[in-house]
Design a protein around this motif. Structure first.
Motif, PDB file in Angstrom:
ATOM      1  N   GLU A  79      -5.412  -2.337 -10.379  1.00 10.18           N
ATOM      2  CA  GLU A  79      -4.276  -2.008  -9.834  1.00 10.18           C
ATOM      3  C   GLU A  79      -4.108  -1.258  -8.429  1.00 10.18           C
ATOM      4  OE1 GLU A  79      -1.893  -4.091 -10.329  1.00 10.18           O
ATOM      5  OE2 GLU A  79      -2.305  -4.757 -12.250  1.00 10.18           O
ATOM      6  N   SER A  80      -5.191  -0.563  -8.385  1.00  3.07           N
ATOM      7  CA  SER A  80      -5.267   0.473  -7.158  1.00  3.07           C
ATOM      8  C   SER A  80      -4.951  -0.392  -5.845  1.00  3.07           C
ATOM      9  CB  SER A  80      -6.949   0.959  -7.107  1.00  3.07           C
ATOM     10  OG  SER A  80      -7.015   1.733  -5.705  1.00  3.07           O
ATOM     11  N   CYS A  81      -4.112   0.546  -5.206  1.00  4.73           N
ATOM     12  CA  CYS A  81      -4.005  -0.067  -3.665  1.00  4.73           C
ATOM     13  C   CYS A  81      -5.170  -0.259  -2.767  1.00  4.73           C
ATOM     14  CB  CYS A  81      -2.560   0.358  -3.256  1.00  4.73           C
ATOM     15  SG  CYS A  81      -2.915   1.953  -2.373  1.00  4.73           S
ATOM     16  N   GLY A  82      -6.220   0.918  -3.079  1.00  2.00           N
ATOM     17  CA  GLY A  82      -7.307   0.878  -2.212  1.00  2.00           C
ATOM     18  C   GLY A  82      -7.307   1.925  -1.017  1.00  2.00           C
ATOM     19  N   LYS A  83      -6.305   2.472  -0.937  1.00  2.00           N
ATOM     20  CA  LYS A  83      -6.087   3.558   0.197  1.00  2.00           C
ATOM     21  C   LYS A  83      -7.134   4.611   0.087  1.00  2.00           C
ATOM     22  CE  LYS A  83      -2.602   5.204   3.373  1.00  2.00           C
ATOM     23  NZ  LYS A  83      -1.456   4.662   3.972  1.00  2.00           N
ATOM     24  N   CYS A  84      -7.100   5.443  -0.957  1.00  2.00           N
ATOM     25  CA  CYS A  84      -8.035   6.439  -1.121  1.00  2.00           C
ATOM     26  C   CYS A  84      -8.813   6.353  -2.071  1.00  2.00           C
ATOM     27  CB  CYS A  84      -7.099   7.560  -1.362  1.00  2.00           C
ATOM     28  SG  CYS A  84      -6.103   7.651  -2.797  1.00  2.00           S
ATOM     29  N   THR A  85      -9.994   7.040  -1.845  1.00  2.00           N
ATOM     30  CA  THR A  85     -11.465   7.016  -2.478  1.00  2.00           C
ATOM     31  C   THR A  85     -11.354   7.312  -3.816  1.00  2.00           C
ATOM     32  OG1 THR A  85     -12.437   7.396  -0.113  1.00  2.00           O
ATOM     33  CG2 THR A  85     -13.837   7.457  -1.946  1.00  2.00           C
ATOM     34  N   PRO A  86     -10.951   8.405  -4.390  1.00  2.00           N
ATOM     35  CA  PRO A  86     -11.021   8.793  -5.662  1.00  2.00           C
ATOM     36  C   PRO A  86     -10.591   7.585  -6.623  1.00  2.00           C
ATOM     37  CG  PRO A  86     -10.126  10.648  -4.132  1.00  2.00           C
ATOM     38  CD  PRO A  86     -10.091   9.481  -3.607  1.00  2.00           C
ATOM     39  N   CYS A  87      -9.375   7.147  -6.066  1.00  2.00           N
ATOM     40  CA  CYS A  87      -8.761   6.083  -6.887  1.00  2.00           C
ATOM     41  C   CYS A  87      -9.594   4.737  -6.971  1.00  2.00           C
ATOM     42  CB  CYS A  87      -7.432   6.012  -6.456  1.00  2.00           C
ATOM     43  SG  CYS A  87      -6.399   4.704  -7.360  1.00  2.00           S
ATOM     44  N   ARG A  88      -9.837   4.320  -5.865  1.00  2.00           N
ATOM     45  CA  ARG A  88     -10.486   2.957  -5.551  1.00  2.00           C
ATOM     46  C   ARG A  88     -11.918   2.780  -6.097  1.00  2.00           C
ATOM     47  NH1 ARG A  88     -10.887   2.954  -0.282  1.00  2.00           N
ATOM     48  NH2 ARG A  88     -12.978   3.560  -0.090  1.00  2.00           N
ATOM     49  N   MET A 116       0.926  -1.286  -0.118  1.00  2.00           N
ATOM     50  CA  MET A 116       0.188   0.000  -0.014  1.00  2.00           C
ATOM     51  C   MET A 116       0.870   1.234   0.084  1.00  2.00           C
ATOM     52  SD  MET A 116      -3.209  -0.249   2.339  1.00  2.00           S
ATOM     53  CE  MET A 116      -4.793  -0.107   1.581  1.00  2.00           C
ATOM     54  N   VAL A 117       0.221   2.008  -0.758  1.00  2.00           N
ATOM     55  CA  VAL A 117       1.005   3.574  -0.695  1.00  2.00           C
ATOM     56  C   VAL A 117       1.228   4.206   0.491  1.00  2.00           C
ATOM     57  CG1 VAL A 117       1.112   5.982  -1.736  1.00  2.00           C
ATOM     58  CG2 VAL A 117       0.672   3.769  -3.258  1.00  2.00           C
ATOM     59  N   ARG A 118       2.313   4.831   0.903  1.00  2.00           N
ATOM     60  CA  ARG A 118       2.443   5.578   2.323  1.00  2.00           C
ATOM     61  C   ARG A 118       2.256   7.257   1.875  1.00  2.00           C
ATOM     62  NH1 ARG A 118       8.460   3.531   4.416  1.00  2.00           N
ATOM     63  NH2 ARG A 118       8.015   1.243   4.604  1.00  2.00           N
ATOM     64  N   LEU A 163      -4.043  10.065  -3.700  1.00  2.00           N
ATOM     65  CA  LEU A 163      -2.876  10.302  -2.755  1.00  2.00           C
ATOM     66  C   LEU A 163      -1.592  10.093  -3.703  1.00  2.00           C
ATOM     67  CD1 LEU A 163      -1.577  10.299  -0.127  1.00  2.00           C
ATOM     68  CD2 LEU A 163      -1.798   7.866   0.372  1.00  2.00           C
ATOM     69  N   CYS A 164      -1.659   9.236  -4.547  1.00  2.00           N
ATOM     70  CA  CYS A 164      -0.382   8.964  -5.614  1.00  2.00           C
ATOM     71  C   CYS A 164      -0.711   9.133  -6.950  1.00  2.00           C
ATOM     72  CB  CYS A 164       0.326   7.682  -5.068  1.00  2.00           C
ATOM     73  SG  CYS A 164      -0.525   6.326  -6.016  1.00  2.00           S
ATOM     74  N   ALA A 165       0.233   8.923  -7.821  1.00  2.00           N
ATOM     75  CA  ALA A 165       0.131   9.035  -9.188  1.00  2.00           C
ATOM     76  C   ALA A 165      -0.634   8.148  -9.955  1.00  2.00           C
ATOM     77  CB  ALA A 165       1.363   9.250  -9.771  1.00  2.00           C
ATOM     78  N   MET A 166      -1.160   7.002  -9.109  1.00  2.00           N
ATOM     79  CA  MET A 166      -1.989   6.040  -9.948  1.00  2.00           C
ATOM     80  C   MET A 166      -3.070   6.497  -9.997  1.00  2.00           C
ATOM     81  SD  MET A 166      -2.016   2.453 -10.481  1.00  2.00           S
ATOM     82  CE  MET A 166      -3.336   2.163 -11.384  1.00  2.00           C
ATOM     83  N   GLY A 167      -3.881   6.992  -9.219  1.00  2.00           N
ATOM     84  CA  GLY A 167      -5.153   7.648  -9.193  1.00  2.00           C
ATOM     85  C   GLY A 167      -5.039   8.867  -9.730  1.00  2.00           C
ATOM     86  N   GLY A 168      -3.860   9.713  -9.633  1.00  2.00           N
ATOM     87  CA  GLY A 168      -3.865  11.106 -10.172  1.00  2.00           C
ATOM     88  C   GLY A 168      -3.409  11.183 -11.600  1.00  2.00           C
TER      89      GLY A 168
END
Ligand SMILES: Cc1cc2nc3c(=O)[nH]c(=O)nc-3n(C[C@H](O)[C@H](O)[C@H](O)COP(=O)(O)O)c2cc1C
Ligand code: SF4
Length: 517
Positions: free
Chosen positions: A441-450, A288-290, A488-493
């Motif tokens: 592939e989302s790590c699931g930590k934040c809502t916009p991405c998950r 998970m992303v920190r 939170l990170c570039a994956m969702g961003g």
């Protein structure tokens, strides 16, 4: 028996997938039947993937290449006298004169294909460990300063200046510091890290040792993607050889300085290439992303100051130390200094690796090196920089391959992957793919991405079905805005980048004839 004749056949994954081992067997069998004394050296790939397996024979004139060799062609090659460079339909002349190779700026990949991948002797005979030998006599700050002056920026994607990162780790007070090499290489159409590790593993090892000397780290980890089992075996072997020869361990070549490296395998997750997720994974936790801060440079692996660098960032360091910062800096344009390894993939006639100074127009890379589409149909879209990179249209192809020029055009160079699509591609399907990829592939930590990625894929499906197209397109844009600003990170961003570029440049693909608007 006649005189010993030497051949090179690559051992890299691409060549093996194309039948290199079978070709070696056919060559040895044929040579034995003809009472010819032949030795086969297993080199890495030159990066000319479309020619694999590429067999080279050592002749008086130099190494002569034969491309796309199959076991069935081997008897004919012997008949044509290929062991002394005889003419044959598969013949390409001198390897060094092949235009695709000859016109490159090979600094990081200078030895790839040229040397026997696992031979320390060959590595040293071609300039290996010269950079490290110099670094061993330098103060840590002087090493960091040289890397900073070279202008090297991270080749893993974010293009952060390597020297500045190292300086932060050097300045951090800690009993233990780490060097973590990011070899997760998950971007679509990328294979440069693999080619380097399979063809010139000591170059990465040398770069990591120099990084350790520069920042005061004594332990290094290579986080290798699980899909690279051959790479793992080669790295393991190379580490044993390097340790036995005293290049790794408690007392590097009698210098009193210590450094050692371990390989750790990932488990097939794209987001584990994100540096903080990678650190969690290395610590045995879920990837998970920190949140940042703290920066990994200050609190990285096991909470200690850590350099996280891509394979090619680290593998560029030996030549910078050997040839000097100015030598390296003289390649490139603007703030993009040195060279970068581009990887040509997708619908392309000549797929492979091309190391060039920054600044070449994208069109020259695709047409000049890649030979255009493999299908022969017109290019419709090109995705540069992995699955989160923008789709570029034919009209964008004159962009110079430079970090700033791409950024100004809303695109990214990333790890240098270039994936070409012909005019049969459906860009609405590609936009859906971007969301689907993020769902997966989302790590699931934040809502916009998950959650956003799931909703985005649903919206594109509705658009594809012709349901309330205008409203749903507007919703996709809003959603992209939220993902861009709230992840939170570039994956969702960055997932909005391919989606929005597809919508902006190919609006017709989102409005199919005959369906409700
Ligand atoms: C979703 C995601 C995946 C990434 N995958 C990789 C990767 O496979 N390899 C890599 O070197 N960097 C990857 N990165 C970038 C790393 O987070 C980090 O910036 C990089 O490893 C730093 O090394 P560099 O400065 O040498 O580029 C990824 C970033 C994100 C957001
Ligand atoms: S953007 Fe996605 S991958 Fe990144 S932290 Fe958020 S949920 Fe995880």
């Amino acid at each position: 028996m006649s005189d010993l004749m030497t051949l090179y056949v690559p051992l890299d994954s691409t060549a093996l997938a194309m039948g290199a081992d079978e070709v070696v067997l056919a060559i040895m069998t044929e040579a034995a039947a003809r009472h010819l004394d032949v030795e086969v050296i297993r080199n890495g790939s030159w990066g000319m993937s479309w020619l694999e397996p590429l067999v080279e024979v050592v002749t008086d004139k130099g190494r002569m290449a034969y491309g796309n060799v199959t076991p069935e062609e081997v008897p004919g090659l012997f008949d044509a006298g290929f062991l002394t460079g005889g003419e044959h339909a598969l013949g390409l002349g001198l390897t060094a004169e092949i235009e695709y190779l000859k016109s490159q700026d090979r600094l990081t990949f200078a030895r790839c294909g040229l040397i026997e991948a696992l031979s320390l002797e060959d590595y040293r005979a071609h300039g290996g460990f010269k950079g490290l030998e110099k670094a061993l006599k330098m103060l840590p700050q002087a090493i960091v300063d040289q890397v900073t002056a070279s202008g090297l920026r991270g080749r893993g994607g974010a293009a952060f200046p390597t020297g500045i990162k190292w300086n932060t780790v050097l300045g951090a007070e800690a009993d233990q510091k780490y060097i973590c090499c990011n070899a997760d290489e998950g971007d679509s159409g990328t294979f440069a890290d693999r080619i380097l590790m399979e063809g010139d593993p000591y170059c990465l090892i040398e770069g990591m040792i120099i990084a350790g000397l520069a920042v005061g780290a004594t332990e290094g980890y290579i986080y290798l993607r699980s899909e690279y089992p051959l790479c793992r075996d080669i790295l393991h072997e190379a580490l044993i050889e390097a340790r036995d020869a005293g290049w790794l361990g408690a007392d590097i070549r009698g210098s009193g300085k210590a450094f050692d490296i371990e390989v750790r395998m990932g488990a097939g997750s794209y987001v584990c290439g994100e540096e903080t997720a990678m650190l969690n994974s290395l610590e045995g936790k879920r990837g998970m992303v920190r949140a940042k801060p703290p920066l990994p440079a200050l609190e990285g692996l096991f909470g200690q100051p850590t350099v996280v660098n891509n394979v090619l960032s680290l593998a560029s360091v030996p030549i910078i130390m050997d040839q000097g910062a100015d030598f390296y800096k003289n390649y490139g344009m603007g703030r993009s200094r040195g060279t970068i390894a581009f990887q040509l993939a997708g619908n392309i006639a000549r797929g492979g690796l091309v190391e060039k100074a920054f600044g070449l127009p994208l069109r020259e890379m695709i047409d000049g090196y890649g030979g255009g589409t493999d299908s022969g149909r017109p290019i419709k879209a090109v995705q540069v920089g992995g699955p989160l990179g923008a789709y570029l249209a034919e009209g964008d192809l004159d962009l110079p391959l430079d970090y700033e020029a791409f950024s100004a055009a809303g695109a990214v160079l990333g790890h240098g992957g270039i994936v070409v699509f012909d005019d049969t591609v459906d860009m609405a399907a590609q936009a859906k793919f971007a969301f689907d990829f993020c769902v997966e592939e989302s790590c699931g930590k934040c809502t916009p991405c998950r959650i956003g990625s799931v909703r985005g894929a649903e919206l594109i499906e509705k658009i594809q079905a012709g349901q309330a197209v205008d409203d749903n397109l507007a919703l996709v844009k809003d959603l992209c805005d939220v993902m861009d600003s709230g992840s939170l990170c570039a994956m969702g961003g960055m997932t909005p980048i391919p989606v929005l570029s597809a919508m902006d440049k190919w609006p017709a693909d989102f409005r199919k004839d005959g369906v409700e608007k």
